[in-house]
Design an enzyme around this catalytic site. Structure first.
Site, PDB file in Angstrom:
ATOM      1  N   PRO A  17       0.762  -1.306  -0.042  1.00  0.00           N
ATOM      2  CA  PRO A  17      -0.005   0.003   0.074  1.00  0.00           C
ATOM      3  C   PRO A  17       0.885   1.505  -0.044  1.00  0.00           C
ATOM      4  O   PRO A  17       1.055   2.036   1.134  1.00  0.00           O
ATOM      5  CB  PRO A  17      -0.907  -0.106   1.475  1.00  0.00           C
ATOM      6  CG  PRO A  17       0.176  -0.964   2.261  1.00  0.00           C
ATOM      7  CD  PRO A  17       0.936  -1.748   1.242  1.00  0.00           C
ATOM      8  N   ALA A  19       1.816   5.056  -0.501  1.00  0.00           N
ATOM      9  CA  ALA A  19       1.236   6.354  -0.563  1.00  0.00           C
ATOM     10  C   ALA A  19       1.391   7.172  -1.801  1.00  0.00           C
ATOM     11  O   ALA A  19       2.617   7.221  -2.324  1.00  0.00           O
ATOM     12  CB  ALA A  19       1.868   7.299   0.619  1.00  0.00           C
ATOM     13  N   GLN A  71      -6.359   0.136   3.517  1.00  0.00           N
ATOM     14  CA  GLN A  71      -5.372   0.635   4.846  1.00  0.00           C
ATOM     15  C   GLN A  71      -6.053   1.734   5.599  1.00  0.00           C
ATOM     16  O   GLN A  71      -6.049   2.941   4.808  1.00  0.00           O
ATOM     17  CB  GLN A  71      -4.076   0.478   4.439  1.00  0.00           C
ATOM     18  CG  GLN A  71      -3.085   0.606   5.688  1.00  0.00           C
ATOM     19  CD  GLN A  71      -1.607   0.816   5.342  1.00  0.00           C
ATOM     20  OE1 GLN A  71      -1.250   1.791   4.903  1.00  0.00           O
ATOM     21  NE2 GLN A  71      -0.869  -0.180   5.674  1.00  0.00           N
ATOM     22  N   CYS A 102       4.260   3.241   9.171  1.00  0.00           N
ATOM     23  CA  CYS A 102       4.535   4.536   8.475  1.00  0.00           C
ATOM     24  C   CYS A 102       5.473   5.379   9.389  1.00  0.00           C
ATOM     25  O   CYS A 102       5.110   5.539  10.489  1.00  0.00           O
ATOM     26  CB  CYS A 102       3.391   5.343   8.070  1.00  0.00           C
ATOM     27  SG  CYS A 102       3.833   6.747   7.297  1.00  0.00           S
ATOM     28  N   LYS A 141      -0.190  -4.111   8.880  1.00  0.00           N
ATOM     29  CA  LYS A 141       1.254  -3.901   8.429  1.00  0.00           C
ATOM     30  C   LYS A 141       2.052  -3.140   9.303  1.00  0.00           C
ATOM     31  O   LYS A 141       1.724  -1.775   9.920  1.00  0.00           O
ATOM     32  CB  LYS A 141       1.002  -3.002   7.177  1.00  0.00           C
ATOM     33  CG  LYS A 141       2.572  -3.110   6.358  1.00  0.00           C
ATOM     34  CD  LYS A 141       2.431  -2.460   4.788  1.00  0.00           C
ATOM     35  CE  LYS A 141       3.508  -2.693   4.070  1.00  0.00           C
ATOM     36  NZ  LYS A 141       4.763  -1.972   4.643  1.00  0.00           N
ATOM     37  N   ASN A 202       7.956  -8.569   3.555  1.00  0.00           N
ATOM     38  CA  ASN A 202       8.136  -7.243   2.601  1.00  0.00           C
ATOM     39  C   ASN A 202       9.721  -6.656   3.165  1.00  0.00           C
ATOM     40  O   ASN A 202      10.086  -6.587   4.041  1.00  0.00           O
ATOM     41  CB  ASN A 202       6.964  -6.176   3.218  1.00  0.00           C
ATOM     42  CG  ASN A 202       7.258  -4.669   2.395  1.00  0.00           C
ATOM     43  OD1 ASN A 202       6.912  -3.779   3.059  1.00  0.00           O
ATOM     44  ND2 ASN A 202       7.341  -5.032   1.052  1.00  0.00           N
ATOM     45  N   ASP A 204      13.057  -5.361   0.218  1.00  0.00           N
ATOM     46  CA  ASP A 204      14.076  -5.582  -0.587  1.00  0.00           C
ATOM     47  C   ASP A 204      13.782  -7.022  -1.558  1.00  0.00           C
ATOM     48  O   ASP A 204      14.690  -7.720  -1.927  1.00  0.00           O
ATOM     49  CB  ASP A 204      15.422  -6.094   0.132  1.00  0.00           C
ATOM     50  CG  ASP A 204      16.167  -5.021   0.935  1.00  0.00           C
ATOM     51  OD1 ASP A 204      15.696  -3.731   0.664  1.00  0.00           O
ATOM     52  OD2 ASP A 204      16.844  -5.114   1.681  1.00  0.00           O
TER      53      ASP A 204
END
Length: 340
Positions: A17, A19, A71, A102, A141, A202, A204
């Protein structure tokens, strides 16, 4: 296959997700390229509750995108719960995801996003409040920790599970790292071994081989691809095929890249109007052009373009010149071969 609650994906590949990126225009392309689950960019819980028009538009889900995760973020329990109810009852999203990863100061300073990583108890209380208020599966997340001295990924994931969360997506970096350094996949492995709910890795994953390696090394249930898909939805498709058959499909030709870039722009124009969409597409077009020979010379033109047809003309001329140069080089090689 990856399954979250009663929502079953057709493969293990998930679009992160991001931004400013994961609007319906790009999400639909990702879905058409075969992605098992697409995630919408994060939306403020308070903005949803206040009925902000721009925010409500961000809750739009095209039926063709499903299954889709929407989300939300926020530091206030009441507004987060009310926002979750809106997503649950007034949208056709399949999953409600809560952002606690975030790193942006404007998010963490309101006690949201990565700020939660310091407090497993708060995670439990916030997630359980949302779970109790909605029918759709709730996921989280998160990142590995706030900084290298405060890594509570295992405790945080266990708090999510105890609270009734149905899955955890884990970015293998701390808040302090932002997007620098390397993602620590060993922590993803630890989290996977500590909970029974699905864990999506999640960080790399920029090639199909990376995705295979992450699954093998961590035992995670799914692979979330973010920056690796910017201007490159073929990364998603190639990863799906590689995980399925072991076959590494070729990179797309320049014409194919430009065709999808224009499709992306046209869909964004349909959503936002030409004035906003063309300006928003500038960064995307730079990503689509990345790696194409000679693309640097048209980047400046792209960054100043304001009209759809103007952008299309620049892109189509670029491809035509690229093909012309390729033909000339092929002819020169042929002449040299005959001379020898």
């Amino acid at each position: 296959m990856l399954k979250i609650g009663d929502i079953e994906m057709k493969n293990q590949v998930v679009l992160a997700p991001m931004a400013g990126v994961c609007n319906p225009a790009f999400r639909l392309i990702a879905k058409e390229f075969g992605t098992g689950l697409v995630c919408a960019e994060m939306v403020s819980g308070k903005a949803i509750v206040h009925g902000n028009q721009r925010t409500r538009e961000m809750l739009f889900v095209d039926e063709r995108e499903k299954p889709l995760s929407l989300q939300i973020f926020g530091g206030d329990r009441d507004s987060l719960v009310e926002a979750a109810k809106v997503v649950d009852q007034q949208t056709n999203a399949d999953i409600i995801d809560i952002n606690m990863g975030c790193p942006a100061p404007k998010v963490t300073k309101i006690d949201a996003g990565a700020r939660w990583l310091l407090d497993p108890q708060k995670i439990y209380e916030m997630v359980s409040a949302v779970v109790d208020a909605v029918d759709k599966p709730v996921t989280v997340k998160m990142r590995t920790g706030w900084d290298s001295d405060h890594i509570y990924a295992v405790e945080n994931a266990q708090a999510v599970e105890r609270a009734g969360g149905q899955a955890v997506s884990l970015h293998g970096r701390t808040r302090e790292q932002l997007y620098t350094g390397h993602a620590d996949w060993s922590i993803i492995k630890q989290v996977k071994e500590s909970v029974s709910i699905p864990v999506i890795g999640n960080g790399d994953v920029v090639t199909p081989e990376d995705a295979r390696r992450m699954l093998d090394e961590t035992g995670c249930d799914g692979v979330m691809i973010g920056r690796g898909a910017l201007g490159n939805p073929w990364m998603l498709y190639r990863t799906i095929e590689y995980l399925k058959s072991g076959e590494l499909l070729p990179e797309p030709a320049a014409e194919e890249k430009i065709r999808i870039a224009i499709l992306h722009m046209d869909r964004l124009i349909a959503l936002r109007g030409e004035f906003v969409a063309v300006r928003e597409m500038r960064k995307h077009l730079a990503w689509y052009l990345k790696g194409l020979k000679g693309s640097a010379r048209i980047k400046d033109e792209i960054m100043e373009g304001t009209k759809r047809d103007e952008m299309v003309g620049i892109l189509e001329d670029f491809v035509a010149n690229l093909n012309q140069r390729a033909e000339m080089e092929a002819e020169e090689i042929g002449v040299e071969a005959v001379a020898q």
